[in-house]
Design a protein around this motif. Sequence first.
Motif, PDB file in Angstrom:
ATOM      1  N   UNK A  43     -13.771   8.143   4.284  1.00 25.18           N
ATOM      2  CA  UNK A  43     -13.304   7.302   3.301  1.00 25.18           C
ATOM      3  C   UNK A  43     -12.454   7.944   2.337  1.00 25.18           C
ATOM      4  N   UNK A  44     -11.187   7.236   2.312  1.00 25.50           N
ATOM      5  CA  UNK A  44      -9.964   7.636   1.474  1.00 25.50           C
ATOM      6  C   UNK A  44      -9.874   6.893   0.359  1.00 25.50           C
ATOM      7  N   UNK A  45     -10.288   7.210  -0.980  1.00 24.50           N
ATOM      8  CA  UNK A  45     -10.281   6.260  -2.057  1.00 24.50           C
ATOM      9  C   UNK A  45     -10.258   7.091  -3.338  1.00 24.50           C
ATOM     10  N   UNK A  46      -9.538   6.496  -4.266  1.00 19.72           N
ATOM     11  CA  UNK A  46      -9.724   7.247  -5.736  1.00 19.72           C
ATOM     12  C   UNK A  46     -10.751   6.456  -6.379  1.00 19.72           C
ATOM     13  N   UNK A  99     -16.119  11.339   1.465  1.00 15.94           N
ATOM     14  CA  UNK A  99     -15.312  10.546   0.620  1.00 15.94           C
ATOM     15  C   UNK A  99     -14.140  11.488   0.028  1.00 15.94           C
ATOM     16  N   UNK A 100     -12.854  11.059   0.079  1.00 13.85           N
ATOM     17  CA  UNK A 100     -12.018  12.255  -0.359  1.00 13.85           C
ATOM     18  C   UNK A 100     -10.881  11.215  -0.967  1.00 13.85           C
ATOM     19  N   UNK A 101     -10.335  11.929  -1.996  1.00 14.60           N
ATOM     20  CA  UNK A 101      -9.307  11.282  -2.879  1.00 14.60           C
ATOM     21  C   UNK A 101      -7.842  11.050  -1.891  1.00 14.60           C
ATOM     22  N   UNK A 102      -7.163  10.311  -2.148  1.00 15.64           N
ATOM     23  CA  UNK A 102      -5.762  10.448  -1.410  1.00 15.64           C
ATOM     24  C   UNK A 102      -4.926  11.580  -1.760  1.00 15.64           C
ATOM     25  N   UNK A 103      -4.340  12.061  -0.696  1.00 16.65           N
ATOM     26  CA  UNK A 103      -3.642  13.340  -0.842  1.00 16.65           C
ATOM     27  C   UNK A 103      -4.683  14.407  -0.367  1.00 16.65           C
ATOM     28  N   UNK A 104      -5.889  14.335  -0.373  1.00 15.60           N
ATOM     29  CA  UNK A 104      -6.808  15.355  -0.192  1.00 15.60           C
ATOM     30  C   UNK A 104      -6.844  15.699   1.428  1.00 15.60           C
ATOM     31  N   UNK A 105      -7.857  16.643   1.731  1.00 19.04           N
ATOM     32  CA  UNK A 105      -7.960  17.175   3.385  1.00 19.04           C
ATOM     33  C   UNK A 105      -9.220  16.994   3.607  1.00 19.04           C
TER      34      UNK A 105
END
Length: 125
Positions: free
Chosen positions: A122-125, A10-16
């Motif tokens: 999963x890209x989500x805040x 799981x990573x936030x939008x803008x992350x890598x």
Amino acid sequence: VQLQASGGGLVQPGGSLRLTCATSGVTPDHYATGWFRQAPGKEREFVAAITWSGGSTWYADSDSVKARFTISKDNAKNTVYLQMNSLKPEDTAVYYCAASSRGYGLAASYNYDYWGQGTLVTVSS
């Protein structure tokens, strides 16, 4: 031939994230290793591929993927990487790595002979 993908999460939008495909039994006879992804409810799609030597790479015909993703490999470690930067929610998918013995049509999943299990991104805040 075995491939094992890892590195999702799981990573936030803008992350890598950097995905890793550990391979065994992949030789120069296996022309290339590729990454595909499959989002919920969608077909599996090509992301990137790299030749066994690492000398040539291909990316999905998408400016977004080309600008943000980088495929690379370390033959000493029998590993292929997919570096993903500036991740977007639409990058959410299960990512698979696969090996192909063909020197053509690497954007088509049916040209790959061996597949690893997927790793979920999963890209989500």
